[in-house]
Design a protein around this motif. Sequence first.
Motif, PDB file in Angstrom:
ATOM      1  N   VAL A   1       0.675  -1.160   0.122  1.00 63.22           N
ATOM      2  CA  VAL A   1      -0.099   0.011   0.306  1.00 63.22           C
ATOM      3  C   VAL A   1       0.771   1.300  -0.022  1.00 63.22           C
ATOM      4  O   VAL A   1       1.851   1.268   0.759  1.00 63.22           O
ATOM      5  CB  VAL A   1      -0.715  -0.026   1.387  1.00 63.22           C
ATOM      6  N   VAL A   2       0.379   2.253  -0.973  1.00 65.62           N
ATOM      7  CA  VAL A   2       1.231   3.566  -0.875  1.00 65.62           C
ATOM      8  C   VAL A   2       0.317   4.598  -0.406  1.00 65.62           C
ATOM      9  O   VAL A   2      -0.919   4.399  -0.610  1.00 65.62           O
ATOM     10  CB  VAL A   2       1.894   3.787  -2.100  1.00 65.62           C
ATOM     11  N   TYR A   3       0.638   5.789  -0.259  1.00 61.78           N
ATOM     12  CA  TYR A   3      -0.152   6.964   0.387  1.00 61.78           C
ATOM     13  C   TYR A   3      -0.961   7.116  -0.825  1.00 61.78           C
ATOM     14  O   TYR A   3      -2.244   7.669  -0.501  1.00 61.78           O
ATOM     15  CB  TYR A   3       0.660   8.103   0.669  1.00 61.78           C
ATOM     16  N   ASP A   4      -0.770   7.201  -2.136  1.00 55.29           N
ATOM     17  CA  ASP A   4      -1.756   7.494  -3.257  1.00 55.29           C
ATOM     18  C   ASP A   4      -2.818   6.548  -3.340  1.00 55.29           C
ATOM     19  O   ASP A   4      -3.714   6.774  -3.915  1.00 55.29           O
ATOM     20  CB  ASP A   4      -0.779   7.583  -4.566  1.00 55.29           C
ATOM     21  N   ASP A   5      -2.681   5.328  -2.391  1.00 54.01           N
ATOM     22  CA  ASP A   5      -3.940   4.589  -2.461  1.00 54.01           C
ATOM     23  C   ASP A   5      -4.831   4.850  -1.663  1.00 54.01           C
ATOM     24  O   ASP A   5      -5.858   4.143  -1.385  1.00 54.01           O
ATOM     25  CB  ASP A   5      -3.499   3.142  -2.123  1.00 54.01           C
ATOM     26  N   ILE A   6      -4.735   6.096  -0.902  1.00 54.21           N
ATOM     27  CA  ILE A   6      -5.498   6.390   0.288  1.00 54.21           C
ATOM     28  C   ILE A   6      -6.264   7.696  -0.109  1.00 54.21           C
ATOM     29  O   ILE A   6      -5.594   8.527  -0.298  1.00 54.21           O
ATOM     30  CB  ILE A   6      -4.774   6.497   1.717  1.00 54.21           C
ATOM     31  N   GLY A   7      -7.590   7.710  -0.061  1.00 53.41           N
ATOM     32  CA  GLY A   7      -8.259   8.985  -0.575  1.00 53.41           C
ATOM     33  C   GLY A   7      -9.034   9.489   0.595  1.00 53.41           C
ATOM     34  O   GLY A   7      -9.477   8.693   1.636  1.00 53.41           O
ATOM     35  N   GLY A   8      -9.321  11.017   0.530  1.00 52.39           N
ATOM     36  CA  GLY A   8     -10.273  11.540   1.455  1.00 52.39           C
ATOM     37  C   GLY A   8      -9.775  12.090   2.888  1.00 52.39           C
ATOM     38  O   GLY A   8     -10.632  12.293   3.640  1.00 52.39           O
ATOM     39  N   ILE A   9      -8.509  11.487   3.436  1.00 55.00           N
ATOM     40  CA  ILE A   9      -8.202  11.579   4.460  1.00 55.00           C
ATOM     41  C   ILE A   9      -6.736  12.154   4.532  1.00 55.00           C
ATOM     42  O   ILE A   9      -5.633  11.958   5.344  1.00 55.00           O
ATOM     43  CB  ILE A   9      -8.199  10.227   5.324  1.00 55.00           C
TER      44      ILE A   9
END
Length: 409
Positions: free
Chosen positions: A148-156
Amino acid sequence: MSRSPSLPDRPRLDLDPEMSEAERLDAIRQHYERMIRVNEELAERLDETDDRREELMAEVDHLKRRNEVLKTSSLYIATVEEVTDEGTIIKQHGNNQEVLTEPSPRIRKELAAGDRVAVNDSFGVQTVLDDETDSRAQAMEVEESPSVVYDDIGGIDDQVREVREAVEDPLLTPELFEEVGVDPPAGVLLHGPPGTGKTMLAKAVANETDATFIKMAGSELVRKFIGEGSRLVRDLFELAAERQPAVIFIDEIDAVAAKRTDSKTSGDAEVQRTMMQLLSEMDGFDDRGEIRIMAATNRFDMLDEAILRPGRFDRLIEVPKPDESGRAQILRIHTRDMNVATDVDYVELATDLDDYSGADLASLATEAGMFAIRDDRTEVRMADFRDAKAKIEDTEDAGPVMAFTDYQY
Ligand SMILES: Nc1ncnc2c1ncn2[C@@H]1O[C@H](COP(=O)(O)OP(=O)(O)OP(=O)(O)O)[C@@H](O)[C@H]1O
């Protein structure tokens, strides 16, 4: 090992009473010569056996040393999927990598599909795990480097920034904290509704810092490993010390760190012991080295305040459900690899998805893809997302899938 050839026959002396004196003498001489030859042959064998004995002693020595090395070095856990003529197929825990390996004949005899085994760096099967080791391994999920990378995380985005400050910076630039003279947070507690990306955050930070990700699920600890909780917590910290840099992630920490109740049932006492062990590990962890501790809960209200004291989980980060623009961003992330038609408008979709968590949005994207497949299309259209939403809400009758937990925020 080859078997030694049989020993030479013992020579026999046959003296016939009819023999003349000279014939007897000759027979005795020949017998004597045969005895000498047998004696020489036996002496030779004795020498060979001595050599072989020395060789075997050296081999035993070598195996003993190898055994010691194996006992002290870390091994990975895998499950046997299939034992075939070509070799044994195993799947490594954590990264789910499948490998074809050739165990030694001795180990191969013991193996059956479903067995849990310990493998070395080159996937050689070292041992078949017994139940006790097995349960410890099952209680922890270890990923050398999560994907998992930060770009996979949205909205937070704010939460990502806070986690990076509290976990990543102390791992990557510890000297900065020293120079400024502040202690980095001891433990970071992520709290918020289910499916909002808490586990993803912990995995992404481990990935970014090249740290081993070690996850332990609080609920399983108390449900599956009754009586072993405190020992497993100790093992968790030991494992992290061996594998540092490491990020420890305790999911559903409320299961082991709920407010104390007056009840004296043995289950509660066991949970208490597990929590005390966790607290003592954290307290005795002054020189944290390259280990960071994170935990997550969606029942923040239930937590015992003891675990929130300074030096323990002293950085609290709330991870909420995404707002409208966050929802659009998460939909974009989860459709990155999908063949999406130009009529799909994420912003418009997001306006109508109140209360959807990141996990709900991921399911919505998958469901939309399924509608396209059912319709024999390779392109996913806006209508598929609408149909997917209707289906999810119909199935659950009262809202999105994840909105049904007993979570009260
Ligand atoms: N903010 C997000 N951005 C992108 N995807 C998300 C986000 N939140 C959740 N997801 C999706 O939902 C899945 C589950 O998320 P995750 O396990 O991180 O949630 P969690 O908060 O740890 O949930 P739980 O409290 O149930 O353990 C992820 O694998 C991902 O597909």
